[in-house]
Scaffold this motif. Structure first.
Motif, PDB file in Angstrom:
ATOM      1  N   ARG A  80       6.688  54.482  -5.805  1.00 23.21           N
ATOM      2  CA  ARG A  80       8.046  54.850  -5.403  1.00 23.21           C
ATOM      3  C   ARG A  80       8.037  55.084  -3.892  1.00 23.21           C
ATOM      4  NH1 ARG A  80       8.026  59.380  -7.352  1.00 23.21           N
ATOM      5  NH2 ARG A  80       8.516  60.618  -5.527  1.00 23.21           N
ATOM      6  N   CYS A  81       8.812  54.290  -3.177  1.00 18.02           N
ATOM      7  CA  CYS A  81       8.800  54.368  -1.718  1.00 18.02           C
ATOM      8  C   CYS A  81       9.973  55.200  -1.212  1.00 18.02           C
ATOM      9  CB  CYS A  81       8.852  52.962  -1.122  1.00 18.02           C
ATOM     10  SG  CYS A  81       7.434  51.956  -1.604  1.00 18.02           S
ATOM     11  N   GLU A  82       9.758  55.808  -0.061  1.00 20.40           N
ATOM     12  CA  GLU A  82      10.745  56.716   0.491  1.00 20.40           C
ATOM     13  C   GLU A  82      10.511  56.818   1.988  1.00 20.40           C
ATOM     14  OE1 GLU A  82      11.784  60.321  -2.058  1.00 20.40           O
ATOM     15  OE2 GLU A  82      10.796  61.271  -0.346  1.00 20.40           O
ATOM     16  N   VAL A  83      11.552  57.173   2.730  1.00 18.56           N
ATOM     17  CA  VAL A  83      11.364  57.475   4.155  1.00 18.56           C
ATOM     18  C   VAL A  83      12.198  58.694   4.517  1.00 18.56           C
ATOM     19  CG1 VAL A  83      13.182  55.950   5.069  1.00 18.56           C
ATOM     20  CG2 VAL A  83      11.168  56.442   6.472  1.00 18.56           C
ATOM     21  N   THR A  84      11.628  59.557   5.359  1.00 17.09           N
ATOM     22  CA  THR A  84      12.298  60.779   5.811  1.00 17.09           C
ATOM     23  C   THR A  84      12.443  60.742   7.328  1.00 17.09           C
ATOM     24  OG1 THR A  84      11.331  62.049   3.984  1.00 17.09           O
ATOM     25  CG2 THR A  84      12.101  63.311   5.882  1.00 17.09           C
ATOM     26  N   VAL A  85      13.616  61.123   7.809  1.00 20.12           N
ATOM     27  CA  VAL A  85      13.806  61.229   9.259  1.00 20.12           C
ATOM     28  C   VAL A  85      13.252  62.581   9.711  1.00 20.12           C
ATOM     29  CG1 VAL A  85      15.471  61.295  11.150  1.00 20.12           C
ATOM     30  CG2 VAL A  85      15.844  59.745   9.203  1.00 20.12           C
ATOM     31  N   VAL A  86      12.231  62.540  10.555  1.00 19.66           N
ATOM     32  CA  VAL A  86      11.561  63.752  11.015  1.00 19.66           C
ATOM     33  C   VAL A  86      12.229  64.273  12.292  1.00 19.66           C
ATOM     34  CG1 VAL A  86       9.335  64.686  11.779  1.00 19.66           C
ATOM     35  CG2 VAL A  86       9.396  62.946   9.980  1.00 19.66           C
ATOM     36  N   GLY A  87      12.773  63.390  13.078  1.00 20.78           N
ATOM     37  CA  GLY A  87      13.432  63.794  14.317  1.00 20.78           C
ATOM     38  C   GLY A  87      14.139  62.601  14.934  1.00 20.78           C
ATOM     39  N   ALA A  88      15.048  62.870  15.860  1.00 17.15           N
ATOM     40  CA  ALA A  88      15.785  61.785  16.513  1.00 17.15           C
ATOM     41  C   ALA A  88      16.274  62.252  17.880  1.00 17.15           C
ATOM     42  CB  ALA A  88      16.976  61.372  15.638  1.00 17.15           C
ATOM     43  N   ARG A  89      16.123  61.377  18.872  1.00 20.02           N
ATOM     44  CA  ARG A  89      16.642  61.711  20.212  1.00 20.02           C
ATOM     45  C   ARG A  89      17.047  60.421  20.917  1.00 20.02           C
ATOM     46  NH1 ARG A  89      12.558  60.514  23.898  1.00 20.02           N
ATOM     47  NH2 ARG A  89      10.510  60.245  22.936  1.00 20.02           N
ATOM     48  N   ARG A  90      17.993  60.559  21.834  1.00 19.99           N
ATOM     49  CA  ARG A  90      18.387  59.389  22.616  1.00 19.99           C
ATOM     50  C   ARG A  90      17.339  59.102  23.684  1.00 19.99           C
ATOM     51  NH1 ARG A  90      23.950  57.685  22.134  1.00 19.99           N
ATOM     52  NH2 ARG A  90      24.868  58.893  20.449  1.00 19.99           N
ATOM     53  N   SER A  91      17.130  57.829  23.969  1.00 15.56           N
ATOM     54  CA  SER A  91      16.202  57.455  25.027  1.00 15.56           C
ATOM     55  C   SER A  91      16.812  57.792  26.379  1.00 15.56           C
ATOM     56  CB  SER A  91      15.907  55.953  24.945  1.00 15.56           C
ATOM     57  OG  SER A  91      15.221  55.533  26.101  1.00 15.56           O
ATOM     58  N   LYS A  92      16.001  58.402  27.266  1.00 15.21           N
ATOM     59  CA  LYS A  92      16.504  58.675  28.619  1.00 15.21           C
ATOM     60  C   LYS A  92      16.412  57.427  29.486  1.00 15.21           C
ATOM     61  CE  LYS A  92      15.705  63.553  28.286  1.00 15.21           C
ATOM     62  NZ  LYS A  92      14.613  64.512  28.109  1.00 15.21           N
ATOM     63  N   SER A  93      15.326  56.668  29.277  1.00 13.60           N
ATOM     64  CA  SER A  93      15.102  55.507  30.148  1.00 13.60           C
ATOM     65  C   SER A  93      15.944  54.296  29.738  1.00 13.60           C
ATOM     66  CB  SER A  93      13.615  55.142  30.138  1.00 13.60           C
ATOM     67  OG  SER A  93      13.199  54.874  28.812  1.00 13.60           O
ATOM     68  N   ARG A  94      16.334  54.247  28.457  1.00 16.35           N
ATOM     69  CA  ARG A  94      17.080  53.076  27.985  1.00 16.35           C
ATOM     70  C   ARG A  94      18.360  53.509  27.291  1.00 16.35           C
ATOM     71  NH1 ARG A  94      12.438  49.323  25.323  1.00 16.35           N
ATOM     72  NH2 ARG A  94      14.013  47.729  25.651  1.00 16.35           N
ATOM     73  N   PRO A  95      19.441  53.615  28.065  1.00 15.27           N
ATOM     74  CA  PRO A  95      20.720  54.057  27.486  1.00 15.27           C
ATOM     75  C   PRO A  95      21.131  53.101  26.359  1.00 15.27           C
ATOM     76  CG  PRO A  95      20.868  53.836  29.896  1.00 15.27           C
ATOM     77  CD  PRO A  95      19.571  53.226  29.488  1.00 15.27           C
ATOM     78  N   GLY A  96      21.697  53.675  25.323  1.00 18.45           N
ATOM     79  CA  GLY A  96      22.119  52.838  24.196  1.00 18.45           C
ATOM     80  C   GLY A  96      21.070  52.723  23.108  1.00 18.45           C
ATOM     81  N   LEU A  97      19.862  53.236  23.409  1.00 19.42           N
ATOM     82  CA  LEU A  97      18.791  53.211  22.403  1.00 19.42           C
ATOM     83  C   LEU A  97      18.423  54.644  22.017  1.00 19.42           C
ATOM     84  CD1 LEU A  97      15.811  50.755  23.058  1.00 19.42           C
ATOM     85  CD2 LEU A  97      17.534  50.668  21.254  1.00 19.42           C
ATOM     86  N   SER A 101      20.723  46.987  10.070  1.00 12.97           N
ATOM     87  CA  SER A 101      20.752  48.143  10.979  1.00 12.97           C
ATOM     88  C   SER A 101      20.613  47.639  12.415  1.00 12.97           C
ATOM     89  CB  SER A 101      19.590  49.095  10.669  1.00 12.97           C
ATOM     90  OG  SER A 101      18.373  48.591  11.203  1.00 12.97           O
ATOM     91  N   THR A 102      20.656  48.576  13.338  1.00 11.75           N
ATOM     92  CA  THR A 102      20.456  48.253  14.753  1.00 11.75           C
ATOM     93  C   THR A 102      18.987  48.379  15.156  1.00 11.75           C
ATOM     94  OG1 THR A 102      20.864  50.549  15.368  1.00 11.75           O
ATOM     95  CG2 THR A 102      22.783  49.080  15.333  1.00 11.75           C
ATOM     96  N   ALA A 103      18.070  48.335  14.180  1.00 12.95           N
ATOM     97  CA  ALA A 103      16.635  48.513  14.464  1.00 12.95           C
ATOM     98  C   ALA A 103      16.169  47.566  15.563  1.00 12.95           C
ATOM     99  CB  ALA A 103      15.819  48.286  13.197  1.00 12.95           C
ATOM    100  N   GLN A 104      15.385  48.098  16.473  1.00 12.78           N
ATOM    101  CA  GLN A 104      14.840  47.310  17.583  1.00 12.78           C
ATOM    102  C   GLN A 104      13.330  47.491  17.659  1.00 12.78           C
ATOM    103  OE1 GLN A 104      16.681  45.355  20.110  1.00 12.78           O
ATOM    104  NE2 GLN A 104      18.041  45.358  18.339  1.00 12.78           N
ATOM    105  N   GLY A 105      12.703  47.458  16.494  1.00  8.48           N
ATOM    106  CA  GLY A 105      11.245  47.509  16.469  1.00  8.48           C
ATOM    107  C   GLY A 105      10.667  48.907  16.534  1.00  8.48           C
TER     108      GLY A 105
END
Lengths: 147, 147
Positions: B101-118, B77-81
């Motif tokens: 049994r492991c799982e992950v749920t996406v609770v929310g997502a937004r683009r960074s204002k201070s760091r375009p592209g992240l 992925s493009t994960a950056q920490g």
């Protein structure tokens, strides 16, 4: 007879937990086992990442802090585990050779109403590289009461 | 070309991360290195503790969850920490032989204002033994955008 019990952990108490040095091989071994992301395993991937260099898994740093906490405070205590934390912050990347000064502060303490003989202590643990805080973990610890 | 980028991690997405089995020797090795409290090292001390048996360090369980998260989602992925989490809950003790049994749920997502592209993705990771949640970690992950 244990040294540390609930009664000793009073609000405002600050306990130094010594220093830990980030060993490169240890750091890589942990990453291979638990967090095999490229920037934790490979120099070049680290340099290209937002961290700017090969960096430690945050779980490695947290686990080293835990060891310091056991060695310097709760190893000889009435500690009865932790239900968890309300903040685990990785504030800056950690690199091989870094020396982290660990500490824990008692944020609050109260006796459990449902479980007589147990107290709930709110603690904030930190690891600092020089003046910079790189890790903060704010959590609850359960401790047996002396009386 | 990576498989997973910010754009793929949309609110409500649930990703299974497979199962992990708690190996007794691995669990003890971790405890000796990072969390040498008696109830994580010694059968008898475990039985006498609030956990009722030799139990895993919460950091071991969290680190195993992390490995599952890398293997099944962010390894490619493009994960950056991550700057950290606002909840790390150890909801029940974990014992040798447990299968989580492991799982992950996406609770929310937004683009960074201070760091375009992240983009900043809020995630909630869990480990369940049967119907019982034993670990929950709610945290932010930084991911590069595809476009």
């Amino acid at each position: 007879m244990v040294t540390i019990a609930f009664e000793d952990l009073t609000e405002g108490l600050v306990v130094p937990l010594g220093e830990v040095k980030i060993d490169r091989e240890d750091m890589l071994e942990f990453a291979r086992r638990f967090d095999p992301q490229a920037y934790h395993l490979d120099e070049e991937a680290g340099r290209r990442s937002v961290f700017g260099g090969l960096s430690a898994s945050g779980w490695f740093t947290a686990s080293l802090w835990m060891r310091a906490y056991v060695d310097h405070l709760i190893g000889d205590s009435t500690a009865q585990g932790s239900p968890g934390g309300r903040e685990l912050s990785w504030l800056a990347p950690v690199f091989p050779g870094d020396v982290l000064r660990c500490e824990v502060t008692v944020v609050g303490a109260r006796r459990s109403k449902s479980r007589p003989g147990l107290g709930i202590v709110e603690l904030s643990g930190t690891a600092n590289r020089g003046d910079e805080c790189v890790l903060r973990f704010t959590f609850a610890g359960l401790f047996g009461c002396r009386e």
